[in-house]
Design an enzyme around this catalytic site. Structure first.
Site, short mmCIF file in Angstrom:
data_model
loop_
_atom_site.label_atom_id
_atom_site.label_comp_id
_atom_site.label_asym_id
_atom_site.label_seq_id
_atom_site.Cartn_x
_atom_site.Cartn_y
_atom_site.Cartn_z
N ASN C 24 0.85 -1.19 0.00
CA ASN C 24 0.00 0.00 0.00
C ASN C 24 0.89 1.24 0.00
O ASN C 24 1.80 1.36 0.82
CB ASN C 24 -0.90 0.01 1.23
CG ASN C 24 -1.88 1.19 1.21
OD1 ASN C 24 -1.48 2.33 1.36
ND2 ASN C 24 -3.15 0.90 1.02
N SER C 47 -5.18 -0.58 -2.61
CA SER C 47 -5.69 0.73 -2.31
C SER C 47 -6.87 0.59 -1.34
O SER C 47 -7.72 -0.28 -1.52
CB SER C 47 -6.14 1.42 -3.60
OG SER C 47 -6.53 2.76 -3.32
N GLU C 48 -6.89 1.47 -0.33
CA GLU C 48 -7.86 1.27 0.75
C GLU C 48 -9.30 1.50 0.30
O GLU C 48 -10.23 1.20 1.05
CB GLU C 48 -7.51 2.09 1.98
CG GLU C 48 -7.20 3.54 1.75
CD GLU C 48 -5.71 3.82 1.61
OE1 GLU C 48 -5.06 3.13 0.80
OE2 GLU C 48 -5.21 4.73 2.30
N ASN C 49 -9.50 2.06 -0.89
CA ASN C 49 -10.87 2.19 -1.39
C ASN C 49 -11.32 0.96 -2.17
O ASN C 49 -12.27 1.04 -2.94
CB ASN C 49 -11.03 3.47 -2.23
CG ASN C 49 -10.07 3.53 -3.38
OD1 ASN C 49 -8.93 3.08 -3.28
ND2 ASN C 49 -10.51 4.08 -4.50
N GLY C 50 -10.63 -0.17 -1.95
CA GLY C 50 -11.17 -1.42 -2.45
C GLY C 50 -10.61 -1.93 -3.76
O GLY C 50 -11.35 -2.47 -4.59
#
Lengths: 223, 223, 223, 223
Positions: C24, C47-50
């Site tokens: 990440n 990416s933390e938005n999926g």
């Protein structure tokens, strides 16, 4: 006085399932309920192994080995159905997304405690499956059971003698003799089979019963 | 029959009360229910608590609700994203309360509510200002902070397609917070680009099963 | 003595990303790392938005509005990439499934405390985003930062003066002057830019530095 | 380059140690990694703790491991499913420890481990024998029991398709425990029916992203 057959208990429970409900059917007697939903209602059946929208059992020879219900029987999927994993299946249960859980029972107490997972038979290693999750989690728990044991002992008790599945969870009880709600004031009889007196029903029931003002005879289709 | 489709945005947002906690999906400008939030501005609900990743962007959606004084408090991970002037103005004027939550904790707290759990212990935030006042606990040699469920009265989501059961699919990274928010509210309202026939969505690929969804409205389709 | 450029810091950090890692990249300087991964390594960016499997930024005009990265910039997806929801995205982070989190920093302490989310500017409402989740959750946290502030104050401190993102989480530090590991014995210098003495590096660093026996000059490609 | 495919079942189960906790996916006879568990019998690991919904069925897979004395303890929700003679014999002989966990709690405890959380409070089991000895706590007027994460050293799963990154799709209700178990172990090994090219799986429909998967092996394909 003619007690309901097991299929008639299931039929009676089916009449109370509101159109559009999400419903989980326990193994055994509750499974029969699916057969008796009135035809004008659309019900989405949930299965804890990750299925919404279970349909009828497939015809012999048409079973898909990868599509089973919680009782491990062959199942089918309706249009609009979906598959998901076990964690989401139980999130739906525990989070109150499943409207109604219909379960079998060994005993129910006057305050709605449910005992349906083990009879403590020493030769029989216990299993719990999803019973505790359903009992504690579904928005409404309704149970189907014979009013008494084979040797005539009441299954509706002051306190459950068998180990609890969950305390204080049952809302409505369907038996071969009556339809009874668990209320803050105790057990309230809504329906009794024709020819049965409240006194006779009380005889077969441990905690005190109250007859609802608008009670009516329990009649079931010949199914 | 189950039909969660409603005909207008006004119908979609009907009944949202003053003081409601509203979950607003989206990440930056992607996957957010701007049209629903614009309709909520029309609808008039005020004193809202808004849960979102960002505290509004530009001049519509959540930003418009904030600019019009409808939002009492924002619970979010990153208030100032793209064009955050509405948030900044309200915040600096002391008219908007801010609860800052780490992004994964925000998501997990909503899942906790959706899953019917009482609370969870998270390693995130331990030893920081955002854990001040929260219970901490050592488990197996590591410190955790107790986090509580975060439930919405209403969730506003955006999806690509829906059927009449409310089954949803999203597109690419527009999925983001939508599935968890859809699960975590008493009333879940979804704007979609397209309605499809029941059975048209692949049951293996439904991202949000309809059990979590109450209303779907089509937005921006060709007439 | 020639300090590394920002791009060279990113280049240097990229050389340490092992083939097959799940990584990440934080917003800002760490985002540049993607450009400098050696061509023979296959890295999966999270990416933390999926999103897993982020590729290069799309060419102008080819951006898909539904596909962004955590910095809200246009992104692309590699073959083998996948989309999922925010909750799973942070499960991956918090559960240690993401091998490496590369983050920017305001300060790092000698025991690896990280401060990178707020400078407590009173005119600047703080945001935390996913920083605390990444710092507490990723299997290994590495930071990229300028060795000193614009006015020459050290960013590697005995204790962080800015609010912590997470205590005791940073494993490796890349600056424009050195590559430094946080160890149980304190800060261990593995690489220094050519012409820089340990004394001079110590001058720019608050906690005591130790030079690794196998230290070597920090050299970076002209990127 | 990332290539999680291995050429043989022996390679797939290599390295499993005596005393390991193994997560065995499946629900009844559906979705279980029988071939991998048969290979584990060959491999020889013993003193295993097996986590599964059911404690083996028939004469292969988990049942074979139990019948051959390789399993010290079973953690499951419903030990006696289809043809449970291996479990019954070992249990009655006092050779097998049994930890009974409600099905949803079993799944949630594994997710808790997968998500890096320390513990969670569940309403399931409160007031029952299965909560004895566990901490209970009242939160917002409801009682909850504290449940701890359940992590595997190894997870054995079964999927329909995989690519070389380890992305998985399942088929129908064979998904069940597979996704949660795949996330919850240090080493995740998956048997699949078919390998596909990287990029052949729809990124919107991948059920288990490869980040959770370590080894995939093809089983039962035509030569």
């Amino acid at each position: 006085m003619k007690p309901l057959s097991r299929r008639q208990i299931a039929w009676r429970a089916a009449q109370d399932i509101a159109d559009g409900s999400y419903v989980n059917l326990g193994i055994g007697l509750p499974t029969l309920v699916a057969d008796f939903i009135p035809g004008d209602r659309e019900i989405v059946f949930h299965s804890e192994n990750g299925v919404l929208g279970l349909g009828k059992a497939p015809a012999p020879g048409e079973a898909d080995p990868d599509l089973i219900n919680a009782g491990k029987g062959a199942a089918s999927l309706l249009p609009g159905g979906s598959f998901f994993h076990h964690n989401d299946a139980f999130l739906m249960i525990r989070g109150g997304h499943v409207d109604v859980s219909l379960m079998g029972a060994f005993e129910v107490s006057e305050r709605g405690d449910l005992a349906n997972w083990t009879t403590d038979d020493p030769g029989f290693p216990p299993g719990v499956g999803g019973a505790m999750d359903l009992a504690a989690g579904a928005r409404e728990v309704r149970v189907l059971l014979e009013h008494t044991t084979k040797d005539g002992q009441p299954r509706l008790r002051h306190r459950c003698h068998y180990p609890l599945t969950a305390p204080h969870c049952v809302k409505r009880i369907y038996t071969n003799l009556a339809v009874i709600d668990v209320t803050a004031e105790g057990l309230l009889v809504h329906e009794m089979v024709e020819g049965l007196s409240l006194a006779a029903l009380q005889e077969a029931t441990e905690p005190p019963l109250t007859l609802a003002n608008d009670w009516r005879p329990l009649s079931a289709s010949e199914v | 029959m189950i039909d969660k489709r409603v005909a207008s945005l006004a119908e979609a947002v009907a009944g949202v009360r003053d003081g409601a906690t509203i979950l607003c999906a989206g990440f930056g400008a992607v996957g957010g229910p701007d049209e629903l939030l614009d309709a909520l501005l029309e609808q008039g609900a005020r004193d809202l608590v808004a849960v979102a990743n960002n505290a509004g962007s530009g001049d519509r959606g959540l930003a418009a609700l904030i600019a019009n004084g409808r939002v009492r408090k924002v619970i979010c991970s990153y208030p100032r994203s793209d064009r955050p002037h509405a948030f900044e103005a309200a915040y600096k004027a002391g008219k908007l309360e801010l609860e800052l939550v780490p992004q994964g904790t925000l998501s997990e707290r909503m899942r906790c509510a959706a899953a019917g759990l009482g609370a969870f212990y998270s390693p995130v935030g331990v030893g920081t200002r955002l854990a001040e006042g929260k219970e901490t606990r050592e488990i197996d040699g590591r410190l955790y902070v107790l986090e509580k469920p975060l439930k919405g009265d209403v969730a506003f989501c955006k999806a690509l397609k829906a059927d009449r059961w409310g089954n949803l699919v999203y597109r690419k990274s527009a999925r983001n917070f939508n599935p968890v928010m859809a699960m975590a509210a008493d009333l879940t309202v979804v704007q979609v680009k397209e309605f499809v026939e029941l059975g048209a969505l692949d049951p293996e690929g439904i991202h949000t099963p309809g059990i979590f969804v109450d209303r779907v409205v089509q937005v921006g389709a060709k007439p």
